[in-house]
Design an enzyme around this catalytic site. Structure first.
Site, short mmCIF file in Angstrom:
data_model
loop_
_atom_site.label_atom_id
_atom_site.label_comp_id
_atom_site.label_asym_id
_atom_site.label_seq_id
_atom_site.Cartn_x
_atom_site.Cartn_y
_atom_site.Cartn_z
N HIS A 49 1.09 -1.25 0.06
CA HIS A 49 0.08 0.03 -0.09
C HIS A 49 0.89 1.24 0.01
O HIS A 49 1.73 1.52 -0.80
CB HIS A 49 -0.85 -0.12 1.30
CG HIS A 49 -2.29 0.96 1.19
ND1 HIS A 49 -2.45 1.65 0.21
CD2 HIS A 49 -2.95 1.07 2.13
CE1 HIS A 49 -3.64 2.30 0.67
NE2 HIS A 49 -3.81 2.15 1.88
N HIS B 25 -2.22 -2.06 -9.52
CA HIS B 25 -3.32 -1.72 -8.65
C HIS B 25 -4.49 -2.55 -8.70
O HIS B 25 -4.93 -3.21 -9.44
CB HIS B 25 -3.83 -0.38 -9.21
CG HIS B 25 -4.56 0.35 -8.18
ND1 HIS B 25 -5.90 0.23 -8.05
CD2 HIS B 25 -3.91 1.76 -7.44
CE1 HIS B 25 -5.85 1.11 -7.08
NE2 HIS B 25 -4.96 1.95 -6.86
N ASP C 58 2.52 5.65 -7.02
CA ASP C 58 3.76 5.86 -5.93
C ASP C 58 4.82 5.91 -6.73
O ASP C 58 5.91 6.28 -6.25
CB ASP C 58 3.62 4.53 -4.93
CG ASP C 58 2.74 4.58 -3.80
OD1 ASP C 58 2.50 5.67 -3.30
OD2 ASP C 58 2.54 3.68 -3.28
C1 ACO Z 1 -1.05 4.07 -3.39
C2 ACO Z 1 -1.08 2.78 -3.41
O1 ACO Z 1 -1.38 2.25 -2.34
S1 ACO Z 1 -1.13 2.04 -4.80
C3 ACO Z 1 -0.45 0.50 -4.59
C4 ACO Z 1 1.10 0.33 -4.12
N1 ACO Z 1 1.39 -0.87 -4.04
C5 ACO Z 1 2.43 -1.19 -5.04
O2 ACO Z 1 3.02 -0.55 -5.84
C6 ACO Z 1 3.04 -2.84 -4.63
C7 ACO Z 1 3.21 -3.44 -6.02
N2 ACO Z 1 1.89 -3.95 -6.49
C8 ACO Z 1 1.19 -4.88 -6.06
O3 ACO Z 1 1.52 -5.69 -5.12
C9 ACO Z 1 -0.13 -5.29 -6.48
O4 ACO Z 1 -0.26 -4.81 -8.11
C10 ACO Z 1 -1.34 -4.47 -5.74
C11 ACO Z 1 -0.98 -5.01 -4.15
C12 ACO Z 1 -1.28 -3.18 -5.80
C13 ACO Z 1 -2.60 -5.10 -6.28
O5 ACO Z 1 -2.79 -6.44 -5.79
P1 ACO Z 1 -3.94 -7.53 -6.70
O6 ACO Z 1 -5.22 -6.67 -6.82
O7 ACO Z 1 -3.68 -8.56 -6.09
O8 ACO Z 1 -3.30 -7.51 -8.13
P2 ACO Z 1 -3.85 -7.87 -9.45
O9 ACO Z 1 -4.90 -8.86 -9.28
O10 ACO Z 1 -3.83 -6.89 -10.46
O11 ACO Z 1 -2.51 -8.94 -10.02
C14 ACO Z 1 -2.47 -9.73 -11.08
C15 ACO Z 1 -1.40 -10.34 -11.29
O12 ACO Z 1 -0.21 -9.31 -11.63
C16 ACO Z 1 0.71 -9.71 -10.83
N3 ACO Z 1 1.02 -8.27 -10.15
C17 ACO Z 1 0.66 -7.22 -9.86
N4 ACO Z 1 1.40 -6.38 -9.68
C18 ACO Z 1 2.53 -6.65 -9.74
C19 ACO Z 1 3.68 -6.10 -9.52
N5 ACO Z 1 3.99 -4.64 -8.92
N6 ACO Z 1 4.95 -6.66 -9.74
C20 ACO Z 1 4.86 -7.83 -10.27
N7 ACO Z 1 3.65 -8.66 -10.70
C21 ACO Z 1 2.57 -8.01 -10.26
C22 ACO Z 1 0.12 -10.53 -9.61
O13 ACO Z 1 0.98 -10.91 -8.87
C23 ACO Z 1 -0.68 -11.18 -10.23
O14 ACO Z 1 -0.24 -12.35 -10.71
P3 ACO Z 1 -0.83 -14.00 -10.64
O15 ACO Z 1 -1.93 -13.65 -11.34
O16 ACO Z 1 0.36 -14.49 -11.30
O17 ACO Z 1 -1.02 -13.98 -9.29
O1 OAA Z 2 -6.89 2.12 -3.77
C1 OAA Z 2 -6.04 1.29 -3.11
O2 OAA Z 2 -6.16 0.20 -3.14
C2 OAA Z 2 -4.63 1.98 -3.17
C3 OAA Z 2 -4.44 3.41 -3.41
O3 OAA Z 2 -4.15 3.64 -4.76
C4 OAA Z 2 -4.54 4.46 -2.48
O4 OAA Z 2 -5.00 4.21 -1.34
O5 OAA Z 2 -4.19 5.57 -2.84
#
Ligand code: ACO
Ligand code: OAA
Length: 375
Positions: A222, A261, A312
């Site tokens: 997050h 995301h 981010d």
């Molecule tokens: C402001 C914020 O909070 S924005 C979010 C900030 N977080 C990050 O940047 C952390 C990196 N990103 C992630 O871990 C994820 O994309 C999350 C947590 C944001 C969302 O998670 P989910 O909803 O589970 O992602 P989603 O369902 O789209 O994933 C689809 C596939 O892509 C992969 N994937 C998604 N994001 C990433 C990533 N950043 N790097 C590598 N693989 C990824 C998942 O592992 C998944 O693969 P699988 O089907 O083989 O398991």
């Molecule tokens: O909506 C989310 O899951 C994470 C995010 O981008 C935020 O909180 O700004």
């Protein structure tokens, strides 16, 4: 007992878990809106204080209302001595998100929310005081300086930069920080906001809701992703190295921080805004490495995984170019998101029912207790 539906997907994805009139995320054709306004328009035109007012009161302030609201926040900036004393005892090695959590909790002891009628005053206090909580601890523990927690800066963006650097910030930096605070202010039922609403639903106090939300935002999936993204890009010295590094990480199935995301499917509308500002800052400092490295990572992630930078990713380089230490990146998110969290708590309180879903039991069937001598 009411009949409960079993969810097929993990992480409550796609479930409507409540109602809000604060924002829409990923709605067809709308991207991200705060009370009906496109975040890109707000980031281009507004002050963060205007956006905070919009979230709290439902409408943009007029000139007088904005001036009065800014003055209210300015008058609430200083820290009580007892909170300064606590901050001085937190070690240098602590994570600043833990400092924010402790600072919130301590303030809740010193200035408790006596009744829900005080909620707006508590939200204003937290919003006004977070820059000082973070920078008082940081500069005391890292530089041995006891800073003055009050500044002449009119805006929260300028105030934070002035406390951190101990000098008047440039117009460009204040502008970018203002944009950043707007972009991070609110985002519907993300994990930290949902945490705050669950806490609110028990009729707990506002400090507890915010303390819980900070804990939830801290994780690298997050809010912690901006810091993790910075650590990742800082290790590469050229776009070529970055591409090789990312390919290796993808091969090892590592998560690439700052990408993907839970709701957006092909882009995060906040990214296009902060990316432009990151480029402007890169030009200002004459950067020839970090921004090109970021772009190389961006391009490779799209080509390899069709994954896009979230809010981010370019925040990492933008903050770095403004001389902000990496470990303070996620606490800046707190300074902004406290507006969204507290607005959600107000909504939850206005139409409350305790949030208490059911679990699908997947453990062993009913069995008899075995006396300890027979085990
Ligand atoms: C402001 C914020 O909070 S924005 C979010 C900030 N977080 C990050 O940047 C952390 C990196 N990103 C992630 O871990 C994820 O994309 C999350 C947590 C944001 C969302 O998670 P989910 O909803 O589970 O992602 P989603 O369902 O789209 O994933 C689809 C596939 O892509 C992969 N994937 C998604 N994001 C990433 C990533 N950043 N790097 C590598 N693989 C990824 C998942 O592992 C998944 O693969 P699988 O089907 O083989 O398991
Ligand atoms: O909506 C989310 O899951 C994470 C995010 O981008 C935020 O909180 O700004």
């Amino acid at each position: 007992m009411a009949e409960a539906k079993v969810l097929s997907g993990a992480g409550l994805r796609g479930q409507i878990a409540g109602q809000t009139s604060l924002s829409t995320v990923g709605k067809e054709g709308a991207g991200l809106t705060y009370r009906g306004y496109d975040v890109r328009e707000l980031a281009a035109e507004a002050l963060f204080e205007e956006v905070a007012y919009l979230l709290f009161y439902g409408e943009l302030p007029n000139r007088e209302q904005l001036a009065a609201y800014k003055k209210t926040l300015q008058e609430l900036r200083d820290l009580p001595q007892a909170l300064k004393d606590v901050l001085e005892r937190i070690p240098k090695e602590a994570h600043p998100m833990d400092v924010m959590r402790t600072g919130t909790s301590m303030l809740g002891n010193l200035e408790p929310e006596q009744s829900f009628a005080d909620q707006q005053a508590v939200a204003n206090r937290l919003l006004a005081v977070f820059p000082a909580i973070m920078t008082y601890w940081y500069r005391f523990s890292h530089e041995g300086v006891r800073i003055n927690c009050v500044s002449d800066e009119e805006t929260l963006a300028g105030h934070f930069l002035a406390l951190l650097h101990g000098e008047k910030p440039s117009e460009l930096h204040v502008k970018v920080m203002n944009v950043s605070l707007i972009l991070y202010a609110e985002h519907e039922f993300n994990a930290s906001t949902f945490t705050s609403r669950v806490c609110a639903s028990t009729l707990s106090d506002l400090y507890s809701c915010v303390t819980g939300a900070i804990g939830s935002l801290r994780g690298p999936l997050h809010g912690g992703a901006n810091e993790a993204a910075m650590e990742m890009i800082a290790q590469w010295h050229s776009p070529q190295e970055a591409v090789e590094g990312i390919l290796g990480m993808l091969e090892r199935k590592d998560k690439i921080m700052g990408f993907g995301h839970a709701i957006y499917r092909d882009s995060d509308p906040r990214n296009e805004v902060i990316k432009v500002w990151s480029k402007k800052l890169a030009d200002e400092v004459g950067d020839t490495v970090l921004y090109p490295v970021s772009e190389a990572v961006d391009k490779t992630m799209w080509e390899q995984k069709a994954l896009f930078p979230n809010a981010d990713f370019y925040h990492a380089s933008a903050y770095h170019f403004m001389g902000i230490p990496t470990k303070l990146f996620t606490p800046i998110f707190v300074c902004s998101r406290v507006t969204g969290w507290t607005s959600h708590v107000f909504e939850q309180r206005a139409h409350n029912r305790i949030i208490r879903p059911s679990a699908q039991y997947i453990g062993v069937e009913l069995r008899r207790y075995v006396p300890i001598a027979q085990r």
